[in-house]
Scaffold this active site. Structure first.
Site, mmCIF file in Angstrom:
data_model
loop_
_atom_site.group_PDB
_atom_site.id
_atom_site.type_symbol
_atom_site.label_atom_id
_atom_site.label_comp_id
_atom_site.label_asym_id
_atom_site.label_seq_id
_atom_site.Cartn_x
_atom_site.Cartn_y
_atom_site.Cartn_z
ATOM 1 N N ILE A 13 0.823 -1.212 0.000
ATOM 2 C CA ILE A 13 0.000 0.000 0.000
ATOM 3 C C ILE A 13 0.857 1.262 0.000
ATOM 4 O O ILE A 13 0.337 2.379 -0.042
ATOM 5 C CB ILE A 13 -0.958 0.037 1.212
ATOM 6 C CG1 ILE A 13 -0.175 -0.116 2.522
ATOM 7 C CG2 ILE A 13 -2.038 -1.020 1.079
ATOM 8 C CD1 ILE A 13 -1.031 0.034 3.774
ATOM 9 N N GLY A 14 2.165 1.097 0.021
ATOM 10 C CA GLY A 14 3.047 2.260 -0.010
ATOM 11 C C GLY A 14 4.470 1.862 0.320
ATOM 12 O O GLY A 14 4.730 0.767 0.824
ATOM 13 N N GLY A 16 8.612 3.776 1.220
ATOM 14 C CA GLY A 16 9.407 4.982 1.454
ATOM 15 C C GLY A 16 10.824 4.603 1.809
ATOM 16 O O GLY A 16 11.221 3.430 1.702
ATOM 17 N N GLY A 17 11.580 5.601 2.262
ATOM 18 C CA GLY A 17 12.981 5.367 2.573
ATOM 19 C C GLY A 17 13.190 4.409 3.720
ATOM 20 O O GLY A 17 14.232 3.755 3.807
ATOM 21 N N GLY A 19 11.100 1.784 4.542
ATOM 22 C CA GLY A 19 10.548 0.450 4.380
ATOM 23 C C GLY A 19 9.360 0.398 3.439
ATOM 24 O O GLY A 19 8.922 1.408 2.889
ATOM 25 N N LYS A 35 4.895 -2.848 8.168
ATOM 26 C CA LYS A 35 6.060 -2.230 7.521
ATOM 27 C C LYS A 35 7.221 -3.207 7.556
ATOM 28 O O LYS A 35 7.582 -3.722 8.610
ATOM 29 C CB LYS A 35 6.452 -0.931 8.209
ATOM 30 C CG LYS A 35 7.734 -0.312 7.625
ATOM 31 C CD LYS A 35 8.149 0.947 8.342
ATOM 32 C CE LYS A 35 7.228 2.077 8.019
ATOM 33 N NZ LYS A 35 7.724 3.356 8.592
ATOM 34 N N ASP A 146 10.953 13.721 11.054
ATOM 35 C CA ASP A 146 10.518 13.536 9.668
ATOM 36 C C ASP A 146 9.032 13.856 9.528
ATOM 37 O O ASP A 146 8.271 13.088 8.938
ATOM 38 C CB ASP A 146 10.814 12.107 9.206
ATOM 39 C CG ASP A 146 10.839 11.990 7.685
ATOM 40 O OD1 ASP A 146 11.003 13.024 7.009
ATOM 41 O OD2 ASP A 146 10.680 10.864 7.169
#
Length: 317
Positions: A13-14, A16-17, A19, A35, A146
């Site tokens: 579902i997505g 990023g940096g 995981g 994740k 972040d």
């Protein structure tokens, strides 16, 4: 692992940096987000990661994504990985709502929901409450490092939950915020959201989190990405908002996301109050920025004023 067929791509579902994220429906019917973080052969990193997971596993707040558990596996990618299990956020991220093109999937998801001023203000308040909890109510305090719209997740009621603590750091004492060994020893953060002093000192503080929060507040009003590159030569989002706020009402109107228009007079007042708070959060000198608690108080004032106006409208009707 059974619920995701050993972390099959069809459940992604997505990513990023820090995981790759998967959606998993457990046998009980509960839906969770998973994740996957690839394990590295680094003893220091393993200990640091374990310490952070233990800390984050203890915090509970309605505006922070809840870490439900973690485990390690040799499946799902051919090498060892760590899995973090979080509560699932039905409406994705704020970034999706503000910036992602409307696909058939997203159109279906957004039926009956309009990202109007009331919802955007509620999201702003939720973000501030989550950050305030990390900075002022956690012992020791936690710096997220972040904060950005893609890490601000929305549940079925469009309530905001700050997630992705992969870069978060625990400040064990006041000296940590002024030393590289306590706050961080490598560059972390996302372009467009990083406080200017952080880029050259590599020292994370509460005020660097406040700066990032200010950028997200600007996104909420303008509907623009901080990295869009549409603000002009050598002009970032902060300078662009600042310059427009100092000009005529017609020029100030360019700051407002077209999707928010037309605004009622009281809504317009709230919009520019929110931008003023965002500018305070993004001042160049960290000491001049408000604390996350002060930001929370300011946003509550705007929200309460908005609710009073709505109540008066219903009474008149």
């Amino acid at each position: 692992m059974e619920a995701t067929h050993d972390l099959s791509d069809e459940y992604i579902i997505g990513s990023g940096g820090s995981g790759t994220n998967y959606k998993a429906e457990l046998p009980s019917g509960e839906i969770v987000a998973v994740k996957k973080i690839l394990r590295k052969d680094d003893l220091f990193m393993d200990r640091s990661f374990a310490r952070e997971v233990q800390t984050l596993g203890r915090i509970r707040h309605r505006h922070l994504v809840k870490l439900m558990g973690c485990c390690s596996t040799s499946k799902g990618g051919g090498m060892g990985c760590t899995l973090l299990i979080y509560e699932y956020m039905e409406n994705g991220s704020l970034w999706d709502w503000l910036h992602r093109p409307m696909t058939q999937e997203s159109t279906t998801k957004k039926v009956g929901i309009n990202l109007d001023w009331e919802i955007r203000l509620k999201i702003a308040v939720g973000l501030a409450q989550g950050v305030e909890y990390l900075h002022h109510d956690c012992v020791p305090k936690i710096i997220h490092r972040d904060i950005k719209s893609s890490n601000l997740l929305l549940d079925s009621d469009m309530e905001a939950h700050l997630g992705d603590f992969g870069l978060a750091k625990v400040l064990l004492d006041d000296q940590d915020s002024s030393s590289n060994t306590g706050s961080q020893t490598w560059f972390a953060g996302s372009y467009g959201y990083i406080a200017p002093e952080y880029a050259y000192t590599l020292k994370a503080t509460e005020k660097s989190d406040v700066y990032s929060m200010g950028i997200v507040l600007m996104e909420l009003v303008t509907g623009r990405m901080p990295t869009a590159g549409t603000f002009g030569v050598n002009i970032d989002m902060v300078r662009w908002v600042e310059s427009h706020m100092e000009m005529s009402a017609l020029t100030r109107d360019e700051l407002v996301d077209p999707a928010l228009k037309p605004l009622l007079p009281k809504e317009e007042s709230g919009v520019f109050q929110l931008l003023d708070i965002a500018l305070q959060c993004t001042r160049s000198v960290p000491a001049e920025r408000p604390t996350s608690r002060q930001v929370c108080d300011h946003l509550f004032h705007i929200s309460n004023t908005s609710k009073m106006v709505d109540s008066e409208k219903k009474t008149i009707v």
